[in-house]
Design a protein around this motif. Structure first.
Motif, mmCIF file in Angstrom:
data_model
loop_
_atom_site.group_PDB
_atom_site.id
_atom_site.type_symbol
_atom_site.label_atom_id
_atom_site.label_comp_id
_atom_site.label_asym_id
_atom_site.label_seq_id
_atom_site.Cartn_x
_atom_site.Cartn_y
_atom_site.Cartn_z
ATOM 1 N N ARG A 128 0.973 -1.011 0.098
ATOM 2 C CA ARG A 128 0.187 0.026 -0.010
ATOM 3 C C ARG A 128 0.807 1.340 -0.123
ATOM 4 N NH1 ARG A 128 -4.844 -1.551 4.234
ATOM 5 N NH2 ARG A 128 -5.795 -3.304 3.006
ATOM 6 N N ASP A 129 2.159 1.189 0.583
ATOM 7 C CA ASP A 129 2.988 2.500 0.610
ATOM 8 C C ASP A 129 3.666 2.470 -0.499
ATOM 9 O OD1 ASP A 129 4.809 0.460 0.937
ATOM 10 O OD2 ASP A 129 5.446 1.066 2.964
ATOM 11 N N GLY A 130 3.436 1.603 -1.580
ATOM 12 C CA GLY A 130 4.361 1.711 -2.772
ATOM 13 C C GLY A 130 5.625 0.595 -2.710
ATOM 14 N N ALA A 131 6.138 0.361 -1.450
ATOM 15 C CA ALA A 131 7.182 -0.801 -1.453
ATOM 16 C C ALA A 131 6.636 -1.860 -2.210
ATOM 17 C CB ALA A 131 7.435 -1.113 0.095
ATOM 18 N N ARG A 132 7.975 -2.641 -2.557
ATOM 19 C CA ARG A 132 7.749 -4.107 -3.122
ATOM 20 C C ARG A 132 8.523 -4.886 -2.548
ATOM 21 N NH1 ARG A 132 6.708 -3.356 -9.110
ATOM 22 N NH2 ARG A 132 5.600 -1.296 -9.419
ATOM 23 N N ARG A 133 7.984 -6.395 -2.732
ATOM 24 C CA ARG A 133 8.454 -7.740 -2.355
ATOM 25 C C ARG A 133 8.563 -8.587 -3.270
ATOM 26 N NH1 ARG A 133 9.693 -4.103 0.749
ATOM 27 N NH2 ARG A 133 9.657 -4.138 3.121
ATOM 28 N N SER A 134 9.463 -9.278 -3.706
ATOM 29 C CA SER A 134 9.589 -10.052 -4.945
ATOM 30 C C SER A 134 9.714 -11.539 -4.227
ATOM 31 C CB SER A 134 10.982 -9.894 -5.499
ATOM 32 O OG SER A 134 11.138 -8.486 -5.841
ATOM 33 N N PHE A 161 6.259 -7.092 5.388
ATOM 34 C CA PHE A 161 5.346 -8.192 4.534
ATOM 35 C C PHE A 161 5.168 -9.417 5.057
ATOM 36 C CE2 PHE A 161 4.273 -11.092 0.934
ATOM 37 C CZ PHE A 161 3.017 -10.349 0.768
ATOM 38 N N THR A 162 6.427 -10.149 5.441
ATOM 39 C CA THR A 162 6.135 -11.689 5.962
ATOM 40 C C THR A 162 5.441 -11.651 7.359
ATOM 41 O OG1 THR A 162 8.401 -11.546 6.895
ATOM 42 C CG2 THR A 162 8.251 -11.877 4.767
ATOM 43 N N ASP A 163 5.671 -10.605 8.271
ATOM 44 C CA ASP A 163 5.027 -10.451 9.478
ATOM 45 C C ASP A 163 3.496 -10.694 9.088
ATOM 46 O OD1 ASP A 163 7.282 -10.457 11.311
ATOM 47 O OD2 ASP A 163 7.040 -8.592 11.910
ATOM 48 N N HIS A 164 3.124 -9.678 8.110
ATOM 49 C CA HIS A 164 1.359 -9.754 7.717
ATOM 50 C C HIS A 164 1.310 -11.185 7.336
ATOM 51 C CE1 HIS A 164 -2.414 -8.741 6.209
ATOM 52 N NE2 HIS A 164 -1.984 -9.196 5.267
ATOM 53 N N VAL A 165 2.122 -11.795 6.606
ATOM 54 C CA VAL A 165 1.785 -13.062 5.829
ATOM 55 C C VAL A 165 1.736 -14.158 7.137
ATOM 56 C CG1 VAL A 165 2.702 -15.068 4.712
ATOM 57 C CG2 VAL A 165 2.820 -12.868 3.779
ATOM 58 N N PHE A 166 2.533 -14.159 8.142
ATOM 59 C CA PHE A 166 2.322 -15.330 9.066
ATOM 60 C C PHE A 166 1.504 -14.912 10.219
ATOM 61 C CE2 PHE A 166 5.702 -16.773 6.526
ATOM 62 C CZ PHE A 166 6.061 -18.040 7.209
ATOM 63 N N THR A 167 1.066 -13.842 10.274
ATOM 64 C CA THR A 167 0.246 -13.428 11.562
ATOM 65 C C THR A 167 -1.288 -12.830 11.263
ATOM 66 O OG1 THR A 167 1.030 -11.009 11.646
ATOM 67 C CG2 THR A 167 2.263 -12.672 12.980
ATOM 68 N N ALA A 168 -1.318 -12.037 10.174
ATOM 69 C CA ALA A 168 -2.724 -11.549 9.929
ATOM 70 C C ALA A 168 -3.330 -11.930 8.457
ATOM 71 C CB ALA A 168 -2.448 -9.871 9.848
ATOM 72 N N LYS A 186 -8.762 -14.851 0.523
ATOM 73 C CA LYS A 186 -9.568 -14.046 -0.001
ATOM 74 C C LYS A 186 -9.025 -12.637 0.058
ATOM 75 C CE LYS A 186 -13.956 -16.557 0.313
ATOM 76 N NZ LYS A 186 -15.419 -16.528 0.573
ATOM 77 N N GLU A 187 -8.100 -12.251 0.643
ATOM 78 C CA GLU A 187 -7.450 -11.143 0.734
ATOM 79 C C GLU A 187 -6.895 -10.526 -0.603
ATOM 80 O OE1 GLU A 187 -3.367 -9.224 2.836
ATOM 81 O OE2 GLU A 187 -4.493 -10.524 4.141
ATOM 82 N N ILE A 188 -7.035 -9.554 -0.969
ATOM 83 C CA ILE A 188 -6.517 -8.918 -2.594
ATOM 84 C C ILE A 188 -5.369 -8.101 -2.305
ATOM 85 C CG2 ILE A 188 -7.140 -7.441 -4.240
ATOM 86 C CD1 ILE A 188 -9.195 -9.842 -4.047
ATOM 87 N N LEU A 189 -4.336 -8.730 -3.167
ATOM 88 C CA LEU A 189 -3.280 -8.147 -3.299
ATOM 89 C C LEU A 189 -2.729 -7.527 -4.539
ATOM 90 C CD1 LEU A 189 -1.441 -10.963 -1.095
ATOM 91 C CD2 LEU A 189 -1.536 -8.615 -0.229
ATOM 92 N N ARG A 190 -1.992 -6.511 -4.707
ATOM 93 C CA ARG A 190 -1.534 -6.064 -6.014
ATOM 94 C C ARG A 190 -0.182 -6.811 -6.447
ATOM 95 N NH1 ARG A 190 -4.400 -3.127 -9.153
ATOM 96 N NH2 ARG A 190 -2.454 -2.560 -10.410
ATOM 97 N N VAL A 191 -0.300 -7.312 -7.700
ATOM 98 C CA VAL A 191 1.027 -7.844 -8.387
ATOM 99 C C VAL A 191 1.526 -7.339 -9.532
ATOM 100 C CG1 VAL A 191 0.813 -10.148 -6.705
ATOM 101 C CG2 VAL A 191 0.195 -9.986 -9.138
ATOM 102 N N GLU A 192 2.929 -7.342 -9.829
ATOM 103 C CA GLU A 192 3.353 -7.011 -11.097
ATOM 104 C C GLU A 192 4.402 -8.221 -11.591
ATOM 105 O OE1 GLU A 192 4.889 -3.362 -13.613
ATOM 106 O OE2 GLU A 192 5.291 -3.273 -11.246
ATOM 107 N N GLY A 193 4.265 -8.519 -13.001
ATOM 108 C CA GLY A 193 5.212 -9.314 -13.375
ATOM 109 C C GLY A 193 5.079 -9.862 -14.627
#
Length: 360
Positions: free
Chosen positions: A151-157, A192-199, A203-210
Motif C-alpha cells: 500500500r505504501d508503494g514498497a515492493r517484495r519479490s 510483509f512477511t510478518d503480515h503473511v504469518f500473523t494476519a 480472499k485477501e486482495i493483493l496487487r502484483v506485477e510481473g
C-alpha cells in the motif's frame, strides 16, 4: 542522476553476441530500458545489490547510481564491467552479455490477485496460493518472479513455484484452482512477511506485477544440469523441475538443496516423488547445522561445497542457482575458479532481502 543534468538521449544500446538492440531515454538505467522494450537481459534484485545484471561494456560511457561493492567492485568497474540496473548511459553503448538471447520477454503487467490458500510448510515457510483475474493468464518462464506492490508503494519479490503450464485454462476457459504458488519465508520484523504469518487471510486482495527475472531453463543446450537451491530458493527450482517434466526434457539434472536443519527442506517429500517420475533427476539434500535430535545421516556442510566435491570438473555443465546471496555468490566464484565452470553457464537468482539491499 536526474534528467536535468544527464546528456540528452535517447541512446542506442546494443548487446553482443546476440545483436539485440534497444534505446534508453535520458537518465534511464539500461536494465529498465531493456525491460520496457521486452529485451531479456539478466538481472536479479534491480537495486545494485546482487550483481546478477553485471556485463562487459565494450564501447560507450555509463555512469552508475548507488550500488554495493560486492555487486560491482572498483576493480571490475575499471576493467569495463557495469551493472545495468543502475548504469545510466551517457552515449550509445555496446555491451557483451552471452545470457541475452533472441527469445522475447513476456509482457510485464500489473494485476490484482486473491489469496486462495495459506499452508504452513515449516515453522518459517508459508506456501501461498494466489488466484489471478479470471480473464487474464500471466505468461512467464518457469523460474521467474512477481513483485507484490504494498500500500505504501514498497515492493517484495517472490518466485513462482509452479510451472506456467499449470496455470493454463482448460477448453472451457476455466483456470485451474491451484493458482500461482509462492514460498514465503518469515523474516521477523519484516513488514510483509510478518503480515503473511500473523494476519493474512484467504480472499485477501493483493496487487502484483510481473513476470520479472532472467532465471529460466535454457532449452537450446543438451548439457547436464546442476540445480542448486538454498532454503526457499527451491521455489523457482521446483517450477523448473515441473517444466522439464511437462516438456519431456530428459537432460541429466541433479538437485542440491541446502538448509540449516532438515525442516528447511520443506518439500523433501515432493522432490522424492518426482524422482520416481523423472529417471534423469537426482537429489542431494545437504544440511549445515543439524542437531543431534535431527538424526541426520545425509550430507553435511555448505551446499555449494557438496556440488564441488561431486563435480570437480564442471566444464560441461550448466548451473541454475537460487537462494541466499552468500550461497549464490560463493557458488558463482568458486565453481568458475576451481571447477572450470564457464561463467556464462551459471544462471542465478539471489534472494536479496530488504536488509541485504542496505548493506554497504
Amino acid at each position: 542522476m536526474t534528467s536535468a543534468t544527464a546528456p540528452a538521449g535517447p541512446f542506442n544500446i546494443t548487446v553482443q553476441p546476440s545483436g539485440r538492440s534497444f534505446t534508453a531515454e535520458t537518465g534511464e538505467a539500461i536494465l529498465q530500458a531493456a525491460i520496457r522494450q521486452g529485451v531479456g537481459m539478466p538481472y536479479g534484485c534491480k537495486d545494485g545489490a546482487c550483481g546478477s545484471c553485471k556485463c562487459k561494456k565494450l564501447e560507450g560511457t555509463v555512469v552508475h547510481g548507488p550500488h554495493q561493492t560486492k555487486a560491482l567492485s572498483p576493480e571490475e568497474e575499471a576493467a569495463g564491467y557495469i551493472l545495468t540496473c543502475c548504469g545510466v548511459p551517457q552515449t550509445d553503448v555496446l555491451l557483451e552479455s552471452r545470457q541475452v538471447t533472441d527469445e522475447s520477454a513476456f509482457p510485464i503487467r500489473k494485476m490484482p490477485s486473491r489469496v486462495l490458500a495459506l499452508e504452513k510448510k515449516s515453522p518459517d515457510v508459508m506456501l501461498v496460493r494466489l488466484q489471478l483475474p479470471a480473464n487474464d493468464t500471466m505468461r512467464y518462464h518457469a523460474g521467474q518472479y512477481v513483485e507484490f506492490i504494498l500500500r505504501d508503494g514498497a515492493r517484495r519479490s517472490y518466485s513462482m513455484a509452479n510451472a506456467p503450464h499449470m496455470l493454463l485454462k482448460d477448453e472451457a476457459g476455466v483456470a485451474p484452482a491451484a493458482g500461482v504458488e509462492l514460498h514465503i519465508r518469515h523474516m521477523p520484523g519484516g513488514k510483509f512477511t510478518d503480515h503473511v504469518f500473523t494476519a493474512m487471510k484467504e480472499k485477501e486482495i493483493l496487487r502484483v506485477e510481473g513476470p520479472f527475472g532472467s532465471f529460466f531453463l535454457r532449452e537450446d543446450s543438451a548439457k547436464p544440469i546442476v540445480l542448486l537451491a538454498s532454503g526457499t530458493g527451491f521455489a523457482p527450482i521446483k517450477a523448473v523441475i515441473e517444466h522439464m517434466q511437462f516438456k519431456g526434457i530428459t537432460r541429466p539434472a541433479t538437485l542440491y538443496w541446502g538448509g540449516r536443519r532438515p525442516s528447511d527442506l520443506y518439500l523433501d517429500d515432493w522432490v522424492r516423488q518426482q524422482l520416481a517420475l523423472m529417471p534423469n533427476l537426482q537429489y542431494v539434500p545437504v544440511i549445515s547445522n543439524a542437531l543431534p535430535e535431527d538424526n541426520w545421516t545425509g550430507r553435511t556442510g555448505f551446499v555449494h561445497k557438496a556440488v564441488m566435491d561431486d563435480l570437480p570438473d564442471m566444464s560441461g555443465y550448466q548451473v541454475y542457482a537460487c537462494g541466499a546471496p552468500i550461497v549464490v555468490d560463493s557458488a558463482r566464484s568458486e565453481f568458475s575458479a576451481q571447477c572450470k565452470l564457464p561463467p556464462d553457464e551459471f544462471y542465478a537468482d539471489a534472494f536479496t532481502t530488504e536488509a541485504d539491499k542496505h548493506v554497504g
